[in-house]
Design an enzyme around this catalytic site. Structure first.
Site, PDB file in Angstrom:
ATOM      1  N   PRO A   1       0.824  -1.206   0.000  1.00 35.74           N
ATOM      2  CA  PRO A   1       0.000   0.000   0.000  1.00 35.74           C
ATOM      3  C   PRO A   1       0.859   1.258   0.000  1.00 35.74           C
ATOM      4  O   PRO A   1       1.811   1.370   0.753  1.00 35.74           O
ATOM      5  CB  PRO A   1      -0.815  -0.113   1.285  1.00 35.74           C
ATOM      6  CG  PRO A   1      -0.189  -1.166   2.097  1.00 35.74           C
ATOM      7  CD  PRO A   1       0.615  -2.026   1.184  1.00 35.74           C
ATOM      8  N   GLU A   2       0.555   2.180  -0.880  1.00 35.78           N
ATOM      9  CA  GLU A   2       1.232   3.467  -0.896  1.00 35.78           C
ATOM     10  C   GLU A   2       0.264   4.513  -0.352  1.00 35.78           C
ATOM     11  O   GLU A   2      -0.842   4.180   0.076  1.00 35.78           O
ATOM     12  CB  GLU A   2       1.688   3.808  -2.324  1.00 35.78           C
ATOM     13  CG  GLU A   2       2.796   2.893  -2.811  1.00 35.78           C
ATOM     14  CD  GLU A   2       3.490   3.429  -4.058  1.00 35.78           C
ATOM     15  OE1 GLU A   2       3.549   4.651  -4.244  1.00 35.78           O
ATOM     16  OE2 GLU A   2       3.970   2.605  -4.846  1.00 35.78           O
TER      17      GLU A   2
ATOM     18  N   LYS B   1       2.623   7.238   5.670  1.00 37.02           N
ATOM     19  CA  LYS B   1       1.968   5.942   5.520  1.00 37.02           C
ATOM     20  C   LYS B   1       1.578   5.343   6.866  1.00 37.02           C
ATOM     21  O   LYS B   1       1.174   4.186   6.944  1.00 37.02           O
ATOM     22  CB  LYS B   1       2.865   4.986   4.721  1.00 37.02           C
ATOM     23  CG  LYS B   1       2.943   5.407   3.243  1.00 37.02           C
ATOM     24  CD  LYS B   1       3.361   4.284   2.323  1.00 37.02           C
ATOM     25  CE  LYS B   1       4.857   4.114   2.293  1.00 37.02           C
ATOM     26  NZ  LYS B   1       5.251   3.065   1.310  1.00 37.02           N
TER      27      LYS B   1
END
Ligand SMILES: [Zn+2]
Length: 266
Positions: free
Chosen positions: A2-3, A58
Site C-alpha cells: 500500500p502506498e 503511511k
C-alpha cells in the site's frame, strides 16, 4: 505494497465507520504485531472512545480520548477495517478491538509484517518526528520541494522514495509522477532545473489525488490495484500511452523502475 493513496483510502473508510465507537475489548493474536510492546498493552484503550482516524505519511493514527493513540503501519500486506461482528474475522487477523455495539476493528495482515503500537500523544509525536512532509499537505510547497531536491545527490526516483524529505511515495507513484513530468528516473535530483522540479511537484500531487478515488473503489486487499491504469508502472514492453514506444524497466536500489525512454530522456 500500500502506498499513500491506499493508506488514505483505508483511513477514509475507517474514519466513517470507527469514529465515535467505544472500545470494549482488545485481543492480540500475534505478539509480533505489537512488538516490542507487550500484547496486553493494547488493553489500555479499552473503555476509550475513538475520536479521530488520520494519516501521517503511511502511518495510520487512531486517536482516543485521554491522550492515547494507536499508530499502525500496514507495511506489505496489512489492512485495517471494521467488521460487523468480531466472530466473523478472517484467520489472518493479527489484532482486534471490539466495539460496544459488537462490531470490531481488525488488523488483518497475512504476512505479519505490519505493526500496531499504543502511544501517549507525546510519544506519538516523537515516533512520527522523522516522517517527512506529506505530499498532500499544505506544507508540501514547491519551494520546499525544490530545496529538498537541490540538497540531494541521489537519482530522482530514489530521492522521491526516501521517506525523510517527502513521505508516502513508493515505487508506483514515484514512477508515475516522473513520467508525467517527463523526467528520466536516473537523473540526479540535485541537477534538475527549477522548471522541471516545478513540473514534478505538480505531477506528484496530481497522481496522488487521482489515485485516491481509485484506491477507495478498488482497495480491498493489499496488492490489489484493479481498475487503476498506470502510464508506466509494471508495463515493461507495452506501448507508451503517449508516444507508442515500448516501456522499459531498469533496476534502482534493487527495485524495478519503469519508464518511457522517449518521453523521459536521460
Ligand atoms: Zn512515451
Amino acid at each position: 505494497m500500500p502506498e499513500l493513496p491506499e493508506v488514505e483510502a483505508v483511513v477514509r473508510k475507517l474514519r466513517q465507520e470507527a469514529v465515535g465507537a467505544v472500545i470494549s475489548g482488545a485481543v492480540v493474536f500475534r505478539p509480533r504485531t505489537t512488538y516490542p510492546q507487550p500484547p496486553d498493552k493494547l488493553e489500555e484503550v479499552v473503555g476509550r472512545t475513538i475520536r479521530a482516524v488520520e494519516r501521517r505519511g503511511k502511518n495510520i493514527v487512531v486517536s482516543f480520548d485521554a491522550d492515547l493513540a494507536l499508530r499502525i503501519h500496514l507495511r506489505m500486506t496489512g489492512n485495517l477495517y471494521v467488521i460487523p461482528d468480531a466472530s466473523l474475522r478472517r484467520h489472518t487477523v493479527r489484532a482486534l478491538l471490539t466495539f460496544e455495539d459488537r462490531r470490531a476493528m481488525v488488523f488483518d495482515d497475512p504476512r505479519v509484517l505490519g505493526t500496531m503500537h499504543v502511544h501517549s500523544a507525546e510519544e506519538l509525536e516523537e515516533k512520527l518526528a522523522c516522517v517527512g512532509v506529506d505530499p498532500l499537505s499544505r506544507a508540501f510547497t514547491r519551494q520546499r520541494f525544490v530545496e529538498a531536491a537541490r540538497a540531494s545527490r541521489r537519482p530522482v526516483k530514489l530521492f522521491l522514495m526516501d521517506q525523510s524529505p517527502i513521505c508516502g511515495l513508493g515505487n508506483i507513484y514515484a514512477a508515475e509522477a516522473l513520467f508525467r513530468a517527463r523526467i528520466h528516473p536516473g537523473k540526479p535530483a540535485g541537477k534538475l532545473r527549477a522548471a522541471k522540479l516545478a513540473d514534478l511537484h505538480a505531477a506528484i500531487r496530481k497522481v496522488l489525488r487521482e489515485a485516491i478515488p481509485a484506491a477507495i473503489r478498488s482497495y480491498r486487499t493489499p496488492g490489489d490495484h484493479a481498475g487503476v491504469e498506470y502510464f508506466v508502472y509494471a508495463r515493461m514492453g507495452e506501448p507508451c500511452r503517449v508516444c507508442d514506444r515500448n516501456i522499459r524497466r531498469i533496476a534502482q536500489a534493487g527495485r524495478s523502475t519503469y519508464f518511457c525512454p522517449h518521453c523521459q530522456r536521460a
